[in-house]
Design an enzyme around this catalytic site. Structure first.
Site, short mmCIF file in Angstrom:
data_model
loop_
_atom_site.label_atom_id
_atom_site.label_comp_id
_atom_site.label_asym_id
_atom_site.label_seq_id
_atom_site.Cartn_x
_atom_site.Cartn_y
_atom_site.Cartn_z
N LYS A 1 43.18 41.77 49.93
CA LYS A 1 44.06 40.81 49.25
C LYS A 1 43.25 39.90 48.34
O LYS A 1 43.66 39.59 47.23
CB LYS A 1 44.83 39.97 50.30
CG LYS A 1 45.81 38.98 49.70
CD LYS A 1 47.01 39.67 49.09
CE LYS A 1 47.90 38.72 48.30
NZ LYS A 1 48.77 39.43 47.36
N GLY B 1 59.48 22.13 50.96
CA GLY B 1 60.14 22.14 49.65
C GLY B 1 59.44 21.21 48.69
O GLY B 1 58.32 20.76 48.93
O1 M6R Z 1 43.75 36.31 43.69
P1 M6R Z 1 43.63 36.85 42.30
O2 M6R Z 1 44.84 36.66 41.48
O3 M6R Z 1 42.40 36.35 41.59
O4 M6R Z 1 43.45 38.42 42.51
C1 M6R Z 1 43.19 39.25 41.43
C2 M6R Z 1 43.36 40.70 41.81
O5 M6R Z 1 42.46 41.05 42.82
C3 M6R Z 1 44.78 41.00 42.28
O6 M6R Z 1 45.73 40.64 41.33
C4 M6R Z 1 44.94 42.50 42.59
O7 M6R Z 1 44.89 43.23 41.42
C5 M6R Z 1 46.26 42.72 43.34
N1 M6R Z 1 46.05 43.57 44.46
C6 M6R Z 1 47.31 43.29 42.48
O8 M6R Z 1 48.45 43.69 43.17
#
Ligand code: M6R
Length: 612
Positions: free
Chosen positions: A607, A99
């Site tokens: 991811k 937390g």
């Molecule tokens: O880790 P980041 O915020 O830099 O990632 C950017 C994008 O790769 C990320 O937001 C991607 O578009 C996600 N899969 C969206 O859901």
């Protein structure tokens, strides 16, 4: 998010605790540690990195004893390091904590003034010192339970803690306020854990502690009082979830769990950062010194994907509240142009992971031009914050679903805080308006819970549109980034073609697509742009498009035009994106789930995108 495990019984505690921590690995962590009552006193072993490092350290320094606590740490205050890893000790006690302690600055200053020497940068160490000092008031006469209650009465914030003491070898004291903690009741042994999976190997009979509870765990069972000292009883529940279900908190997918976690993690991101009385945001939390906030001439946002959509909302807020010119660029495009950065720019690099290669490359270009860099990230000490001049962290905890949900809403919350902070430093935002915005933001998690409570209705709408091959999302003003985000979510996990458009752009092209087969999600809450967006809905209706409106409860005229209406509660314009995005996330989730897609790991997506 940090994980806590505790064991008191007759078996060797350390291996059981490490095993429990392993069951919590899905929560994410950067370091780990264990404290065991080893006969003469408490012994602690900690290690940076994965649990295997902790196991190796425990082989070198075995901890033998039947009472102990363990922790996996996801850094919030202080970088990931062995020194910052839990447990933290003071005198006879050792503490683990999950937390954020809001009044940590004031408490630390007070304790330092009393001669306490801190060994870590964490807020947690404060709790260890507070408990130790309470025990020292009347040595041998104050129980660990009473000392912990007294210490926690001084603490403001969210916590789940577990404490052990050299002087009470058969006791663990645990407490909860805002962070989860479950007690497991076994045969001649009692456990605690941040989450059910840590307990399932030992028992399925559990007690969920409630906010304000302090519990004394012994091998024979548990007794619970409030922090104020009033005895309470909590029901024992029998859990029949499988391990996998338990990891997902009973939800079918991590994405759905993360959607429902949003009120809590937005709260965590706001906690300790807002001064409602002054209508201000604490400078120490923002990563931008006041003199820089006053003198920058432009805010330049760089980001990819969902983070880029948060940046668009950030631009609106910075322009409206701080009156600083702001631009938003896709990080993946910046390096292929000749971007012009100035030393008077504040470049805000938004990246959930803090590791996205394109965003990192944009940061390098901006740095080379002498611009000041602020990283907005969810991962403490990741690559982008490390290369920035300052960092503003979201407190979403690890996001496991590839499609970003809770990280987006925490980015929005952090960006609105940043805009208020800049506005106050630059004297463009009057105290009264800042107070109203911050008050609304503080109340937003409760409204988010209300919207998420209607998830079943989104399931129904999802059934109606699950077969659509094309879906249009429209929004105006702060609804525009939500239209983009709604379309991205649907594409990512349901594989349907979706377009997000500024509502005013519809008649410049996409209107040609509209017919009776086309579902159109329109973000149209009662905000400053309402009348204009409502006219767009009428244009869609005239072409027989099926309108799914995200609208403010009580908007009677919407009933006449939209086929489906998802109601959100009335709120100030500034906080609406944190509400309007929720139905979009749920819609995408349910469509993808109905199609039987791999929601948490959609095809072709990673991811974290660490290649350009
Ligand atoms: O880790 P980041 O915020 O830099 O990632 C950017 C994008 O790769 C990320 O937001 C991607 O578009 C996600 N899969 C969206 O859901």
């Amino acid at each position: 998010m940090c994980g806590i495990v505790g064991y008191v019984g007759t078996k060797d505690a350390a291996p059981l605790i490490v095993d429990g921590l392993r069951k919590l690995e899905y929560r994410g962590y950067d370091s780990a540690g264990v404290a065991v009552h080893a006969g003469k006193g408490i012994e602690i072993v900690r290690a940076l990195g994965k649990l295997v490092n902790l196991s190796v350290a425990l082989e070198k320094h075995p901890l033998l004893g039947t009472t102990g606590i363990g922790h996996t740490r996801w850094a919030t205050h202080g970088r990931p390091s062995e020194i910052n890893a839990h447990p933290h000790a003071s005198g006879p006690v050792a503490v683990v904590h999950n937390g954020i302690i809001e009044n940590h600055v004031a408490l630390r200053l007070e304790l330092e003034g009393l001669g306490v020497r801190f060994l870590s940068d964490t807020d947690t160490e404060i709790v260890a010192h507070l408990v130790a000092r309470e025990l020292a008031v009347a040595p041998g006469k104050v129980s660990l339970f009473v000392a912990a209650q007294a210490a926690l009465r001084r603490v403001v914030g969210a916590y789940a803690i577990a404490v052990v003491s050299k002087d009470e070898p058969d006791v663990i004291v645990v407490a909860r306020s805002g962070s989860p903690l479950v007690v497991g009741l076994g045969q001649g042994e009692t456990l605690c854990g941040s989450d059910i999976p840590a307990l399932l190997a030992h028992t399925r009979d559990v007690v969920f502690l409630e906010d304000g509870d302090v519990a004394e765990l012994r091998a024979s069972g548990v007794r619970i009082e409030t922090v104020a000292g009033e005895a309470v009883t909590r029901p024992v529940k029998h859990i029949d979830w499988s391990h996998v279900q338990a990891e997902r908190g009973g939800y079918k997918h991590f994405m759905l769990k993360e959607i429902h976690e949003q009120p809590e993690v937005v709260e965590a991101t706001l906690r300790g950062r807002i001064d409602l009385a002054e209508g201000d945001v604490y400078a120490g939390e923002m990563g931008v010194p006041p003199e820089v906030a006053r003198t920058i001439q432009r805010v330049y946002f760089v980001a990819c994907g969902t983070s880029h959509h948060a940046a668009i909302a950030g631009r609106y807020w910075v322009e409206q509240l701080a009156k600083v010119p702001a631009v938003v660029e896709l990080a993946s495009e910046v390096r292929y142009r000749d971007p012009i950065f100035f030393p008077t720019d504040l470049v805000v690099a938004i990246s959930q992971s803090g590791e996205t290669a394109d965003t990192m490359a944009a940061v390098k270009s901006a740095k080379a031009a002498g611009a000041r860099i602020l990283a907005l990230s969810n991962v403490v000490d990741s690559a982008i914050p490390r290369s920035a001049d300052g960092a503003l962290y979201t407190h979403a905890g690890p996001e496991i679903g590839v499609a970003s949900t809770k990280c987006f809403t925490t980015q929005l919350a952090a960006l609105l805080l940043l805009a208020v902070y800049l506005g106050r430093r630059r004297e463009t935002l009057p105290k009264e308006r800042a107070q109203a915005v911050l008050q609304a933001l503080w109340e937003t998690p409760a409204l988010m819970r209300e919207v998420l409570g209607d998830a079943d209705y989104m399931h129904l709408i999802a059934k109606r549109i699950a077969k659509a091959t094309d879906v249009l999302f429209l929004g105006r003003g702060l609804g525009f980034p939500i239209a983009l985000e709604g379309a991205l979510k649907l594409k990512e996990i349901s594989y349907a073609h979706a377009e997000g458009y500024a509502a005013g752009e519809m008649k410049h092209g996409p209107i040609a697509l509209i017919d009776e087969r086309m579902p159109i999600v329109v973000v149209c809450p009662k905000d400053a742009q309402y009348d204009k967006t409502f006219s767009n809905i009428q244009e869609v209706c005239a072409r027989e498009g099926q309108v799914i409106a995200i609208a403010t409860r009580g908007d009677e005229q919407m009933l006449e035009v939209a086929q489906h209406i998802v109601w959100i509660p009335a709120a100030r314009d500034e906080v609406l994106p944190l509400l309007t995005v929720l139905p979009c996330q749920l819609l995408s989730y349910f469509v993808a789930s109905l199609k039987g897609n791999d929601v948490d790991q959609p095809r072709n997506l990673a991811k974290t995108v660490t290649v350009e």
